[in-house]
Design an enzyme around this catalytic site. Structure first.
Site, PDB file in Angstrom:
ATOM      1  N   SER A 136       0.850  -1.180   0.000  1.00  0.00           N
ATOM      2  CA  SER A 136       0.000   0.000   0.000  1.00  0.00           C
ATOM      3  C   SER A 136       0.889   1.235   0.000  1.00  0.00           C
ATOM      4  O   SER A 136       1.756   1.386   0.872  1.00  0.00           O
ATOM      5  CB  SER A 136      -0.905   0.000   1.230  1.00  0.00           C
ATOM      6  OG  SER A 136      -1.688   1.182   1.288  1.00  0.00           O
ATOM      7  N   LYS A 162      -1.492  -1.084  -4.073  1.00  0.00           N
ATOM      8  CA  LYS A 162      -2.636  -0.238  -3.727  1.00  0.00           C
ATOM      9  C   LYS A 162      -2.171   1.206  -3.662  1.00  0.00           C
ATOM     10  O   LYS A 162      -1.188   1.522  -3.003  1.00  0.00           O
ATOM     11  CB  LYS A 162      -3.247  -0.661  -2.388  1.00  0.00           C
ATOM     12  CG  LYS A 162      -4.433   0.205  -1.974  1.00  0.00           C
ATOM     13  CD  LYS A 162      -5.177  -0.385  -0.775  1.00  0.00           C
ATOM     14  CE  LYS A 162      -4.494  -0.086   0.539  1.00  0.00           C
ATOM     15  NZ  LYS A 162      -5.320  -0.538   1.691  1.00  0.00           N
ATOM     16  N   LYS A 164      -3.293   5.208  -2.784  1.00  0.00           N
ATOM     17  CA  LYS A 164      -4.247   6.109  -2.154  1.00  0.00           C
ATOM     18  C   LYS A 164      -4.669   7.173  -3.164  1.00  0.00           C
ATOM     19  O   LYS A 164      -3.830   7.732  -3.887  1.00  0.00           O
ATOM     20  CB  LYS A 164      -3.622   6.779  -0.929  1.00  0.00           C
ATOM     21  CG  LYS A 164      -3.258   5.814   0.195  1.00  0.00           C
ATOM     22  CD  LYS A 164      -4.488   5.265   0.892  1.00  0.00           C
ATOM     23  CE  LYS A 164      -4.109   4.436   2.115  1.00  0.00           C
ATOM     24  NZ  LYS A 164      -5.290   3.943   2.851  1.00  0.00           N
ATOM     25  N   ASP A 189      -7.508   3.140  -2.989  1.00  0.00           N
ATOM     26  CA  ASP A 189      -8.167   3.321  -1.701  1.00  0.00           C
ATOM     27  C   ASP A 189      -8.466   4.799  -1.525  1.00  0.00           C
ATOM     28  O   ASP A 189      -7.555   5.631  -1.501  1.00  0.00           O
ATOM     29  CB  ASP A 189      -7.264   2.815  -0.579  1.00  0.00           C
ATOM     30  CG  ASP A 189      -7.927   2.877   0.789  1.00  0.00           C
ATOM     31  OD1 ASP A 189      -9.122   3.232   0.858  1.00  0.00           O
ATOM     32  OD2 ASP A 189      -7.252   2.569   1.788  1.00  0.00           O
ATOM     33  N   GLU A 214     -11.462   0.855  -2.964  1.00  0.00           N
ATOM     34  CA  GLU A 214     -11.709   0.654  -1.538  1.00  0.00           C
ATOM     35  C   GLU A 214     -12.307   1.907  -0.908  1.00  0.00           C
ATOM     36  O   GLU A 214     -11.804   3.008  -1.091  1.00  0.00           O
ATOM     37  CB  GLU A 214     -10.396   0.277  -0.842  1.00  0.00           C
ATOM     38  CG  GLU A 214     -10.575  -0.111   0.612  1.00  0.00           C
ATOM     39  CD  GLU A 214      -9.261  -0.514   1.252  1.00  0.00           C
ATOM     40  OE1 GLU A 214      -9.271  -0.823   2.465  1.00  0.00           O
ATOM     41  OE2 GLU A 214      -8.214  -0.525   0.569  1.00  0.00           O
ATOM     42  N   ASP A 239     -14.045  -1.068   3.824  1.00  0.00           N
ATOM     43  CA  ASP A 239     -13.090  -1.130   4.939  1.00  0.00           C
ATOM     44  C   ASP A 239     -13.736  -0.488   6.151  1.00  0.00           C
ATOM     45  O   ASP A 239     -14.374  -1.160   6.961  1.00  0.00           O
ATOM     46  CB  ASP A 239     -11.791  -0.420   4.532  1.00  0.00           C
ATOM     47  CG  ASP A 239     -10.752  -0.360   5.642  1.00  0.00           C
ATOM     48  OD1 ASP A 239     -10.956  -0.991   6.702  1.00  0.00           O
ATOM     49  OD2 ASP A 239      -9.729   0.323   5.470  1.00  0.00           O
ATOM     50  N   LYS A 263      -9.961  -6.587   8.446  1.00  0.00           N
ATOM     51  CA  LYS A 263      -8.906  -5.959   9.239  1.00  0.00           C
ATOM     52  C   LYS A 263      -9.200  -6.215  10.719  1.00  0.00           C
ATOM     53  O   LYS A 263     -10.142  -5.645  11.276  1.00  0.00           O
ATOM     54  CB  LYS A 263      -8.848  -4.462   8.943  1.00  0.00           C
ATOM     55  CG  LYS A 263      -7.690  -3.721   9.570  1.00  0.00           C
ATOM     56  CD  LYS A 263      -7.714  -2.255   9.173  1.00  0.00           C
ATOM     57  CE  LYS A 263      -7.450  -2.049   7.702  1.00  0.00           C
ATOM     58  NZ  LYS A 263      -7.416  -0.611   7.330  1.00  0.00           N
ATOM     59  N   GLY A 291      -4.191  -3.740   6.846  1.00  0.00           N
ATOM     60  CA  GLY A 291      -3.257  -3.431   7.919  1.00  0.00           C
ATOM     61  C   GLY A 291      -3.312  -1.972   8.318  1.00  0.00           C
ATOM     62  O   GLY A 291      -3.975  -1.154   7.669  1.00  0.00           O
TER      63      GLY A 291
END
Length: 370
Positions: A136, A162, A164, A189, A214, A239, A263, A291
């Site tokens: 990520s 992943k 952001k 995400d 996400e 999430d 998670k 995570g």
């Protein structure tokens, strides 16, 4: 089994690289670490809450308060033999899932030590010897540098990347990354950056062949995500919105998502994470393990959880060396060619007490006799 002593620590570690998402960022982490002692055995837990309330509301300080003042007193000196019995001791405590996950993780590790069974075995996994790892990456306005960072992790063998994203940092980012990595397994995400007014804009993301988007909408929403999913080809993954197995089942019924991020810290612990996994497995919904820039205690637990059969997508269980110069446990979690070994011993690591002491910013000891 009876827990007769609990030590709480606030441990501070600096990230190798500061991390930025649409709602929050971090350069230094402070996590609450739990050391539970029972009948000569020790079990470690970790609550990897952020220092600020921009993810789900909990912070390092709220976790400390809830564990110190409510959860620890509820379990000290009380008999239990299963995790269900342990969590029942503090069942009156509502929400505060990060706090609950930290003390519950310590109980799982006590149970592993007492029974001589590795944590993956206790959870019902352990059929795998390795799990796939993704990575990520935070926001970076320098897109050339971001692509170089992606390249570095691809070269290390990580199985998916992943990114952001947020308003004004999505299409332009994906155009640049996809141009350089046309076949890379890629997901994004949003950390709640969008609203339903952004549906036309979000439809543009369908063009980038993403594994999933996400948490595009509000952290506590299910119904609007269902509307959005009807308008996108790309699967939505939830999430922040999923805080229990029950809420996850409701999301699947509504069609709010097609993928689930399991998670443990967000769900209140490994037990609820397993129940969430089981619900998704029964529904045929793929899951992966998220995570929170975990230290080694929580990271090892996430890897153990990822050995369950429903975890068919690479998780965020990157190697500790991606985040820290040095972790608080040995051996540290490492990824080789995008794979992480599943722990196969009841005590999967040792906490470096000297290093722990050097990075302790707060400590308290509670005992059964007061």
């Amino acid at each position: 089994m009876r827990v007769d002593r609990i030590d709480l620590y606030v441990i501070e570690l600096r990230l190798n690289h500061a991390f930025q998402a649409s709602t929050h960022g971090a350069g230094t982490l402070r996590h609450v670490v739990v050391r539970a002692s029972a009948e000569g055995l020790v079990g470690w837990g970790e609550a990897p809450a952020p220092v600020d309330p921009y993810y789900t509301g909990e912070t390092t300080d709220t976790v400390w308060s809830v564990v110190h003042d409510f959860l620890a007193p509820a379990v000290l000196g009380r008999a239990w033999n299963t995790i269900e019995e342990f969590t029942a001791l503090y069942s009156r405590v509502k929400a505060n899932n990060f706090a609950r996950s930290g003390i519950e993780m310590a109980a799982w590790n006590l149970l592993a030590a007492a029974t001589g069974r590795p944590l993956p075995d206790l959870l019902g996994g352990a059929a795998r010897t390795t799990v796939e790892s993704g990575v990520s990456l935070g926001m970076d306005h320098d897109l050339g540098r971001l692509c170089d960072t992606v390249q570095r992790h691809v070269d290390q063998g990580y199985r998916r990347v992943k990114l952001k994203i947020g308003l004004d940092a999505d299409v332009s980012v994906l155009e640049r990354v996809r141009d350089r990595f046309p076949t890379l397994p890629l997901m994004v995400d949003a950390n709640c950056a969008y609203t339903l007014q952004d549906v036309p804009h979000l439809r543009a993301l369908d063009a980038f062949d993403l594994m999933m988007i996400e948490q595009p909408l509000a952290w506590d929403d299910l119904t609007e995500h269902a509307v959005l999913q009807q308008n996108l080809r790309t699967p939505i993954c939830l999430d922040e919105s999923l805080t229990s197995a029950k809420r996850t089942r409701r999301a699947l019924e509504l069609g709010s998502c097609r993928v689930v991020n399991v998670k443990p810290a967000r769900l209140g612990g490994l037990l609820e994470a397993k129940l969430t996994h089981d619900a998704c497995l029964a529904a045929g919904t793929p899951v992966w393990c998220g995570g929170m820039h975990d230290f080694g205690i929580s990271r090892a637990a996430n890897v153990a959880l990822s050995s369950l059969p429903g975890f068919t997508l690479p998780g965020d269980n990157s190697g500790s060396d991606k985040y820290f110069d040095r972790d608080i446990v040995t051996p540290e979690t490492r990824a080789k060619d995008g794979l992480i070994d599943v722990p196969n011993q009841p005590v999967a690591y040792e906490v470096d007490m000297g290093f722990l002491a050097a990075h302790t910013r707060r400590h308290a000891r509670l005992t059964a006799d007061g």
